[in-house]
Scaffold this motif. Structure first.
Motif, mmCIF file in Angstrom:
data_model
loop_
_atom_site.group_PDB
_atom_site.id
_atom_site.type_symbol
_atom_site.label_atom_id
_atom_site.label_comp_id
_atom_site.label_asym_id
_atom_site.label_seq_id
_atom_site.Cartn_x
_atom_site.Cartn_y
_atom_site.Cartn_z
ATOM 1 N N VAL A 63 0.923 -1.217 0.023
ATOM 2 C CA VAL A 63 -0.070 0.036 -0.123
ATOM 3 C C VAL A 63 0.823 1.391 0.050
ATOM 4 O O VAL A 63 2.112 1.021 0.320
ATOM 5 C CB VAL A 63 -0.852 -0.010 1.271
ATOM 6 C CG1 VAL A 63 -1.745 -1.315 1.168
ATOM 7 C CG2 VAL A 63 -0.310 0.022 2.429
ATOM 8 N N SER A 64 0.268 2.258 -0.205
ATOM 9 C CA SER A 64 0.873 3.842 -0.092
ATOM 10 C C SER A 64 1.328 4.129 1.337
ATOM 11 O O SER A 64 0.841 3.420 2.228
ATOM 12 C CB SER A 64 0.196 4.864 -0.838
ATOM 13 O OG SER A 64 -1.184 4.968 -0.053
ATOM 14 N N ALA A 65 2.394 4.912 1.424
ATOM 15 C CA ALA A 65 2.860 5.289 2.727
ATOM 16 C C ALA A 65 1.737 6.026 3.352
ATOM 17 O O ALA A 65 1.463 5.775 4.638
ATOM 18 C CB ALA A 65 3.976 6.318 2.561
ATOM 19 N N SER A 66 0.650 6.815 2.808
ATOM 20 C CA SER A 66 -0.355 7.534 3.349
ATOM 21 C C SER A 66 -1.329 6.364 3.865
ATOM 22 O O SER A 66 -1.890 6.460 4.970
ATOM 23 C CB SER A 66 -1.164 8.224 2.163
ATOM 24 O OG SER A 66 -0.550 9.049 1.576
ATOM 25 N N CYS A 67 -1.659 5.224 3.147
ATOM 26 C CA CYS A 67 -2.406 3.964 3.782
ATOM 27 C C CYS A 67 -1.834 3.557 4.840
ATOM 28 O O CYS A 67 -2.586 3.486 5.903
ATOM 29 C CB CYS A 67 -2.654 3.127 2.640
ATOM 30 S SG CYS A 67 -3.959 1.905 3.164
ATOM 31 N N TYR A 68 -0.558 3.182 4.846
ATOM 32 C CA TYR A 68 0.182 2.803 5.931
ATOM 33 C C TYR A 68 0.127 3.582 7.379
ATOM 34 O O TYR A 68 0.002 3.053 8.295
ATOM 35 C CB TYR A 68 1.804 2.601 5.557
ATOM 36 C CG TYR A 68 2.457 2.067 6.719
ATOM 37 C CD1 TYR A 68 2.611 0.659 7.044
ATOM 38 C CD2 TYR A 68 3.530 2.881 7.088
ATOM 39 C CE1 TYR A 68 3.240 0.330 7.959
ATOM 40 C CE2 TYR A 68 4.613 2.295 7.974
ATOM 41 C CZ TYR A 68 4.342 1.061 8.562
ATOM 42 O OH TYR A 68 5.039 0.473 9.331
ATOM 43 N N VAL A 69 0.375 4.793 6.904
ATOM 44 C CA VAL A 69 0.134 5.891 8.141
ATOM 45 C C VAL A 69 -1.316 5.793 8.817
ATOM 46 O O VAL A 69 -1.565 5.714 9.899
ATOM 47 C CB VAL A 69 0.285 7.123 7.737
ATOM 48 C CG1 VAL A 69 -0.212 8.436 8.584
ATOM 49 C CG2 VAL A 69 1.626 7.608 7.379
ATOM 50 N N LEU A 70 -2.299 5.756 8.039
ATOM 51 C CA LEU A 70 -3.657 5.610 8.564
ATOM 52 C C LEU A 70 -3.983 4.362 9.264
ATOM 53 O O LEU A 70 -4.584 4.022 10.194
ATOM 54 C CB LEU A 70 -4.687 5.897 7.536
ATOM 55 C CG LEU A 70 -4.734 7.278 6.769
ATOM 56 C CD1 LEU A 70 -5.542 7.441 5.604
ATOM 57 C CD2 LEU A 70 -4.948 8.320 8.171
ATOM 58 N N VAL A 71 -3.513 3.166 8.649
ATOM 59 C CA VAL A 71 -3.557 1.730 9.477
ATOM 60 C C VAL A 71 -2.835 1.939 10.830
ATOM 61 O O VAL A 71 -3.404 1.510 11.803
ATOM 62 C CB VAL A 71 -2.957 0.886 8.420
ATOM 63 C CG1 VAL A 71 -2.840 -0.639 9.302
ATOM 64 C CG2 VAL A 71 -3.883 0.496 7.135
ATOM 65 N N THR A 72 -1.725 2.479 10.875
ATOM 66 C CA THR A 72 -0.989 2.555 11.989
ATOM 67 C C THR A 72 -1.776 3.592 12.774
ATOM 68 O O THR A 72 -1.829 3.051 14.258
ATOM 69 C CB THR A 72 0.253 3.057 11.686
ATOM 70 O OG1 THR A 72 1.119 2.353 10.883
ATOM 71 C CG2 THR A 72 1.077 3.314 13.132
ATOM 72 N N GLU A 73 -2.224 4.444 12.651
ATOM 73 C CA GLU A 73 -3.126 5.373 13.416
ATOM 74 C C GLU A 73 -4.240 4.569 14.019
ATOM 75 O O GLU A 73 -4.379 4.659 15.270
ATOM 76 C CB GLU A 73 -3.551 6.652 12.701
ATOM 77 C CG GLU A 73 -4.466 7.467 13.636
ATOM 78 C CD GLU A 73 -5.211 8.506 12.640
ATOM 79 O OE1 GLU A 73 -6.141 9.041 13.389
ATOM 80 O OE2 GLU A 73 -4.647 9.156 11.701
#
Length: 385
Positions: A63-73
């Motif tokens: 996934v994109s880093a943006s998706c990765y950020v939101l999953v982590t959040e």
């Protein structure tokens, strides 16, 4: 989730539902008992969380880093330790994907993607802190092996990780020092000891350990990539996604603290009205929400730059710095809003207050982030878009 493709929005929604139904009901008791969340980790494997950085043909859901950020959040909103359990793992997967040999990719990436093989990175040394170039761990080539000696500390998931990306000096005499630093992909064996678990204020459930290497023999094929001396640059790029992940953890902790405070401020009454109607409490809520949204936008902006393939150390450092300081302030304000209950272990806000400091000191302290930011500012001469 504006701007994410439909497939990535579905992944974030899946993790959000998992947090609400499976994590939040049990996180308090697991954290209080400092119990490793085996069932939750297994569920994360099933959802593909450990393979978010691994593309085909080795994985299924890069996934994109943006998706990765939101999953982590989302994970950190439920329990920050869960996000920590996949943070270093993802950095190692990205290191192998970006710099590994074909054999290293084929050997490790399929098992990293499923979570069958868990990975961690070993950078920090006792007494070394953020000065990575001053490390003392060495790997001396003897025939077809490296002989590794040294120690590392604050290594998350060290007991359960089967693969360690070890930052070490293959040429201790190199000048400048970073040219003698390499990464070895180390599997556990003779001469490698996980010596102890470190006691912590927060970040419970997952272990943070000290490692020692005593004449451990590692095949020369364990060197990440094709040549020695590239490890420092490789790790600095890896830490860009690592710092985005820490920023996202801070977003999750801050969001959880805000959501709990918002709910409590509507339920709790004093002087005949819900306490949010008192200006002091309402101001806290307004500031918390504004700061959290600003931190998320800064983090997503850094993620987009990373996805574009541009150098993002300044932006990732800014995101990590601002988001972590914001989470700490929001967590403290949540305690204020809850009053005496905020100091009670019966309420989750005291956990957020204990977890938040980790993001300030982890993955490079915020003092180091300011140094990185200042250097890049001078080099670039502008922050113009």
């Amino acid at each position: 989730m504006e701007g994410l493709p439909e497939e990535e929005r579905a992944i974030v929604e899946l993790v959000r539902e998992f947090v609400d139904t499976s994590v939040k009901p049990v996180a308090h008791d697991l954290e209080q008992a400092n119990t490793y969340p085996e069932a939750l980790i297994d569920a994360m494997k099933e959802m593909g969380v450990f393979g978010l950085a691994v593309p085909e043909p080795w994985g299924e859901a890069s996934v994109s880093a943006s998706c990765y950020v939101l999953v982590t959040e989302e994970l950190a909103r439920g329990w920050m330790s869960l996000a920590g359990a996949m943070g270093g793992h993802t950095v190692v997967a990205k290191l192998i994907l970006d710099h590994g040999t074909a054999e290293q990719k084929d050997t490790y990436l399929p098992r990293l993607a499923t979570g069958e093989l868990r990975a961690t990175m070993a950078l920090t040394e006792p007494g070394g802190g953020s000065d990575l170039q001053a490390m003392r761990t060495t790997a001396r080539q003897v025939g077809d092996h490296y002989v590794v000696n040294g120690s590392k500390t604050w290594i998350t998931n060290a007991r359960r990780a089967g693969l360690v990306a070890l930052l070490c000096k293959t040429d201790p005499r190199a000048e400048p020092a970073h040219r003698g630093i390499s990464i070895l992909l180390v599997e556990k064996g003779e001469g490698f000891e996980v010596s102890r678990d470190l006691p912590k204020l927060g970040y419970k459930g997952v272990e943070s350990c000290e490692l020692s290497f005593d004449d451990m023999r590692v095949p020369v094929g364990a060197l990440l990539g094709e040549k020695e001396g590239a490890g420092f640059g490789q790790m600095m790029r890896g830490l860009e996604i690592g710092r985005l992940q820490v920023a996202a953890r801070a977003l999750g902790v801050g969001r959880a603290a805000l959501e709990d405070s918002l709910r409590y401020a509507q339920e709790r009454e004093s002087f005949g009205v819900p306490i949010w109607k008192h200006q002091s409490i309402g101001n806290y809520l307004a500031d918390m929400a504004t700061q959290l949204l600003a931190a998320r936008q800064l983090t997503l902006a850094a993620a987009r730059r990373y996805d574009a393939g541009e150098r993002a150390d300044m932006e990732a450092g800014m995101a990590k710095l601002f988001a972590s300081e914001t989470a700490m302030k929001i967590a403290l304000d949540a305690v204020r809003i809850h009053g005496g209950y905020g100091y009670s272990t019966e309420f989750d806000v005291e956990r957020y207050f204990r977890d938040a400091p980790l993001m300030i000191v982890g993955e490079g302290t915020n003092e180091i982030q300011r140094t990185v930011i200042a250097r890049q500012l001078v080099k670039r001469g502008s922050v113009a878009p």
